[in-house]
Scaffold this active site. Structure first.
Site, short mmCIF file in Angstrom:
data_model
loop_
_atom_site.label_atom_id
_atom_site.label_comp_id
_atom_site.label_asym_id
_atom_site.label_seq_id
_atom_site.Cartn_x
_atom_site.Cartn_y
_atom_site.Cartn_z
N HIS A 23 3.64 0.28 2.92
CA HIS A 23 3.35 0.49 4.18
C HIS A 23 4.21 1.11 5.18
CE1 HIS A 23 0.83 -3.88 4.01
NE2 HIS A 23 0.24 -2.60 3.23
N HIS A 79 -11.16 -3.37 -1.31
CA HIS A 79 -10.62 -3.18 -0.17
C HIS A 79 -10.25 -1.66 -0.18
CE1 HIS A 79 -7.44 -3.34 2.73
NE2 HIS A 79 -6.57 -3.78 2.05
N GLU A 81 -7.89 0.07 1.86
CA GLU A 81 -6.74 0.46 2.06
C GLU A 81 -6.08 1.55 0.86
OE1 GLU A 81 -2.51 -1.57 3.75
OE2 GLU A 81 -3.86 -2.72 2.75
N ASP A 83 -3.69 2.36 -0.92
CA ASP A 83 -2.93 2.01 -2.42
C ASP A 83 -4.13 1.43 -3.29
OD1 ASP A 83 -3.09 0.02 -0.12
OD2 ASP A 83 -1.93 -1.64 -1.50
N HIS A 145 -6.43 -9.19 3.76
CA HIS A 145 -5.71 -9.18 4.92
C HIS A 145 -6.29 -7.92 5.94
CE1 HIS A 145 -2.80 -5.76 4.47
NE2 HIS A 145 -3.36 -5.73 3.23
N ASP A 164 -5.84 -8.01 -2.50
CA ASP A 164 -4.43 -8.38 -2.22
C ASP A 164 -4.08 -9.58 -2.16
OD1 ASP A 164 -3.40 -5.88 -1.65
OD2 ASP A 164 -4.24 -5.67 0.28
N TYR A 192 5.59 -11.85 -0.14
CA TYR A 192 4.28 -11.23 0.14
C TYR A 192 3.40 -12.07 1.10
CZ TYR A 192 0.24 -8.44 -1.27
OH TYR A 192 -1.07 -7.73 -1.34
N HIS A 225 -2.11 -6.17 -6.77
CA HIS A 225 -0.65 -5.90 -6.95
C HIS A 225 0.10 -6.94 -7.93
CE1 HIS A 225 -0.84 -2.70 -3.92
NE2 HIS A 225 -1.18 -3.49 -3.03
#
Length: 395
Positions: A23, A79, A81, A83, A145, A164, A192, A225
């Site tokens: 991030h 998701h 994002e 990554d 999130h 996530d 996390y 992850h």
């Protein structure tokens, strides 16, 4: 290199042992991470999530060794994002017509990221996709999130692809939760949650209850992850329920910054006083200018009370404390008490300002805090110890 999870499902992600920051510079990853992507092969084939853009070419090349890309019938984007979706652009250059299944918010964000008019198919909770002998069932997980987040459940193999949620930044070549150091795994899972999901704890509880109410059997939880939860997979769900419920342990953390060690000496004396009054409590001291900020946040999450200390500089508090307070405010901790302390030379505003900041961040303020003038002598340190005793007794 792919790794087979079941007859139908393979892991085709990337383990990143070198990752130290995530991030941007917001999250420390002491144990690396992984970007988990999954290939589900039934009569139809679905790819669930991709990897970080840094590894997009490597990811696509690896997929080509695993499968003819044209045999991928569907792409599931849990998701958007970077990554998780970062390899999409590279992949879609190869198979541009392949439909991408995501939430309505997912489509908006993917368009905002990549500015491509791909073949989006939007889904909502309860929608399903028939693969042949099994189905993918979609469950929206808004704000866990990001606004677009969702889970995907595979019938037959009974796997929850949770993106996530339930993940950790934790690199491992052995892939499964029961094949890694358990203390390290729990530590990374807690960190996390504390640093990423704490602001959404109410939503975490609601979504978990919603998913449990579906009565879906779960053999594996495959996050995006870290390790896969294969051995007693629901253990991480039960931990999330616990962590989301205004979590605290019998711990107090003193977080401080200091210019000439006066505030450090105060912290040590206050800690001694706390332990003198209650030897059962765990007390930790952390210098905000020297310790990792995410590790500090994790210890605050674990604590029932927090003491924040800073010497006064330029009519305020020190830089590292200011940054930490911004993080604390955004994380919206619940069920925690706090107070402030610090040394000063002439003006001494820092303690009152810290108290205000802690109150505005939702902490229950125990008292108006404690100050010491210049370098504390024995009498001043004794007063700090007494203050520590009073603090623990007031909780």
């Amino acid at each position: 290199m792919s790794k087979k999870l079941t007859e139908k499902v393979s892991w085709v992600g990337k383990t990143d042992w070198e990752l130290t920051r995530f991030h941007g510079d917001e999250y420390s990853t002491h144990r690396g991470s992984s970007y988990n992507s999954y290939l589900v092969r039934d009569k139809k084939t679905a790819l669930i999530d991709t990897v970080w853009k840094s590894f997009d070419a490597e990811f696509v090349q690896g997929l080509k060794q695993e499968i003819d890309l044209k045999q991928i019938d569907y792409i599931i984007c849990n998701h958007s994002e970077i990554d998780h979706s970062g390899a999409l652009a590279e992949l879609m250059r190869e198979i541009p017509e392949t439909p991408i299944y995501c939430t309505a918010n997912g489509e908006k964000i993917l368009r905002g990221h990549y500015h491509k008019d791909w073949n989006y198919v939007t889904v909502k909770t309860g929608d399903s996709l028939d693969l042949g002998d099994s189905k993918l069932i979609f469950v929206e997980a808004k704000m866990l999130h990001w606004p677009d987040s969702m889970f995907t459940y595979l019938t037959g193999d009974e796997i929850l692809f949770s993106n996530d949620a339930f993940g950790q930044h934790f690199a491992s070549e052995s892939l499964y939760n029961n094949t890694v150091d358990q203390a390290e795994l729990l530590s990374e899972a807690l960190k996390y949650y504390a640093n990423i999901l704490t602001p959404f704890s109410t939503l975490v509880t609601k979504k978990i209850n919603e998913v449990l109410a579906l009565n879906l059997p779960v053999n594996m939880i495959c996050p995006s992850h870290g390790v896969i939860w294969r051995d007693d997979p629901l253990q991480i769900v039960h931990n999330y329920v616990k962590w989301a419920n205004n979590y605290q342990e019998n711990q107090i953390v003193l977080v401080y910054d200091t210019m000439w060690n006066s505030t450090r000496k105060m912290a040590e004396a206050i800690a001694a006083g706390i332990l003198q009054a209650d030897p059962s409590v765990t007390v930790k001291l952390m210098n905000a200018a020297k310790e990792d900020k995410n590790d500090i946040i994790t210890e605050i999450f674990r604590s029932k009370a927090v003491l924040i200390g800073s010497s006064t500089i330029n009519n305020g508090y020190l830089f590292s404390i200011g940054g930490l307070l911004e993080m604390i405010k955004g994380l919206k901790f619940k069920n925690k008490k706090a107070a402030a302390f610090g040394s000063y030379g002439w003006s001494g505003e820092a303690v009152a300002q810290l108290t205000t900041a802690l109150s505005e961040s939702g902490f229950a303020i125990v008292n108006e805090g404690h100050r010491a003038l210049w370098i504390p002598d024995e009498a001043a340190l004794s007063a700090c110890s007494e203050y520590g005793q009073q603090f623990i007794q007031a909780l």
